[in-house]
Design an enzyme around this catalytic site. Structure first.
Site, short mmCIF file in Angstrom:
data_model
loop_
_atom_site.label_atom_id
_atom_site.label_comp_id
_atom_site.label_asym_id
_atom_site.label_seq_id
_atom_site.Cartn_x
_atom_site.Cartn_y
_atom_site.Cartn_z
N ASN A 153 0.32 0.51 -23.30
CA ASN A 153 1.44 1.30 -22.80
C ASN A 153 0.94 2.12 -21.60
O ASN A 153 0.11 3.02 -21.77
CB ASN A 153 1.94 2.22 -23.93
CG ASN A 153 3.12 3.07 -23.50
OD1 ASN A 153 3.59 2.98 -22.36
ND2 ASN A 153 3.60 3.92 -24.39
N HIS A 164 9.96 5.44 -28.94
CA HIS A 164 8.60 5.97 -28.78
C HIS A 164 8.64 7.47 -29.02
O HIS A 164 9.64 8.14 -28.74
CB HIS A 164 8.06 5.66 -27.38
CG HIS A 164 6.59 5.98 -27.26
ND1 HIS A 164 6.14 7.25 -27.01
CD2 HIS A 164 5.50 5.20 -27.41
CE1 HIS A 164 4.81 7.24 -27.01
NE2 HIS A 164 4.39 6.00 -27.25
N GLU A 198 2.70 5.99 -35.31
CA GLU A 198 1.92 6.83 -34.39
C GLU A 198 2.12 8.30 -34.75
O GLU A 198 3.16 8.87 -34.46
CB GLU A 198 2.40 6.64 -32.93
CG GLU A 198 2.18 5.26 -32.36
CD GLU A 198 2.14 5.27 -30.83
OE1 GLU A 198 1.31 4.54 -30.28
OE2 GLU A 198 2.93 6.00 -30.19
N ILE A 210 -1.58 11.44 -30.62
CA ILE A 210 -1.29 10.71 -29.37
C ILE A 210 -1.99 11.41 -28.21
O ILE A 210 -1.86 12.63 -28.04
CB ILE A 210 0.23 10.60 -29.12
CG1 ILE A 210 0.87 9.69 -30.18
CG2 ILE A 210 0.51 10.09 -27.71
CD1 ILE A 210 2.38 9.55 -30.06
N GLY A 225 -4.61 7.82 -30.14
CA GLY A 225 -6.01 8.19 -30.03
C GLY A 225 -7.02 7.06 -30.07
O GLY A 225 -8.22 7.30 -30.17
N ALA A 260 -2.72 3.72 -25.04
CA ALA A 260 -2.39 4.16 -23.68
C ALA A 260 -3.61 4.82 -23.04
O ALA A 260 -4.40 4.17 -22.37
CB ALA A 260 -1.20 5.11 -23.72
N SER A 261 -3.80 6.14 -23.30
CA SER A 261 -4.82 6.90 -22.56
C SER A 261 -6.23 6.33 -22.68
O SER A 261 -7.00 6.39 -21.72
CB SER A 261 -4.80 8.37 -22.98
OG SER A 261 -4.97 8.49 -24.37
O1 G3P Z 1 2.29 4.11 -27.06
C1 G3P Z 1 0.97 4.39 -27.37
C2 G3P Z 1 0.69 5.81 -27.39
O2 G3P Z 1 1.70 6.67 -27.75
C3 G3P Z 1 -0.63 6.18 -27.90
O3 G3P Z 1 -1.15 6.94 -26.87
O4 G3P Z 1 -2.85 7.78 -25.40
O5 G3P Z 1 -3.08 8.05 -27.86
O6 G3P Z 1 -3.34 5.79 -26.83
P1 G3P Z 1 -2.70 7.15 -26.75
#
Ligand code: G3P
Length: 225
Positions: A9, A94, A142, A147, A179, A200-201
């Site tokens: 994402n 989301h 999630e 997140i 995470g 994502a991150s």
């Molecule tokens: O959609 C994936 C996201 O919400 C998780 O974010 O940055 O923790 O990988 P992250």
């Protein structure tokens, strides 16, 4: 249906939102997907959806769709149109773009009719139970507090994954995110029964996109093979 997907994402992170950067990340992901034979799926920033679909062959999904029709629906993101540009599915609900439960149900139905993959996000196993009644293809658990934290759901809260799998009762496949930053985070999630990963991150903020995607893909591969 997607096979053990590693879904990236892009959110609207500046590091990956210009046309150039979005395509650089998309192509890096495609390269890894081919080399390691892992199902890498892209959820690029909404304005670049068509561009990404045109430039890669791996699955591309929308980060969000609206329950709106083609026609006089200014500014809404219409599933039929996303599909016409090559999107094969969408994230729904989301944690950063929550919608009403009735709208989730309507969208799950609409995407099914369009033969688009639905990935509905949930914050708790209770939400998983409610959402599973709609039988989306995937439910992504999630926990919001993890997140973007760099602390992986699979390590910080493994029970939420196993509880969500139980809650889904086999009606939808359960994936997880929040995470996830290294190979072990992925391997642990898959060990717990997660069918795929939403990240994502951990990728967007990594020093090297190709290296980080390959690392996480290896986490998927080790377990699924
Ligand atoms: O959609 C994936 C996201 O919400 C998780 O974010 O940055 O923790 O990988 P992250």
């Amino acid at each position: 249906l997607l096979n053990r997907p590693l879904i990236i994402n892009f959110k609207n992170y500046g590091e990956a939102s210009s046309a150039e950067k979005t395509l650089e990340l998309a192509r890096a992901a495609q390269e890894v997907a081919r080399k390691l034979e892992v199902e890498v799926v892209l959820a690029p920033p909404q304005p670049s959806l068509a561009l990404v679909c045109k430039n890669v062959d791996i699955p591309v999904i929308s980060q969000h769709v609206d329950d709106a029709q083609e026609g006089s629906t200014t500014g809404f993101f219409v599933p039929e149109i996303a599909k016409s540009y090559g999107a094969s599915g969408s994230l729904i609900n989301h944690s950063e773009h929550r919608i009403e439960i009735g709208v989730i149900a309507s969208l799950a139905k609409k995407l099914r009719a369009l033969k688009m993959t639905s990935i509905v996000c949930a914050r708790t196993p209770d939400e998983v139970t409610r959402i599973s009644e709609m039988e989306p293809d995937f439910i992504a658990i999630e926990p919001p507090e993890l997140i973007g934290s760099g602390r992986a759901v699979s390590k910080e809260n493994p029970a939420i994954i196993t509880d969500s799998i139980k809650a889904a009762g086999g009606k939808s496949k359960v994936i997880c995110g929040a995470g996830i930053t290294d190979r072990d985070d992925v391997a642990k999630a898959v060990e717990l029964g997660s069918y795929g990963i939403l990240v994502a991150s951990g990728i967007i903020k990594a020093k090297s996109w190709p290296d980080k995607i390959a690392e996480l893909a290896q986490g998927m591969k080790k377990i699924s093979s």
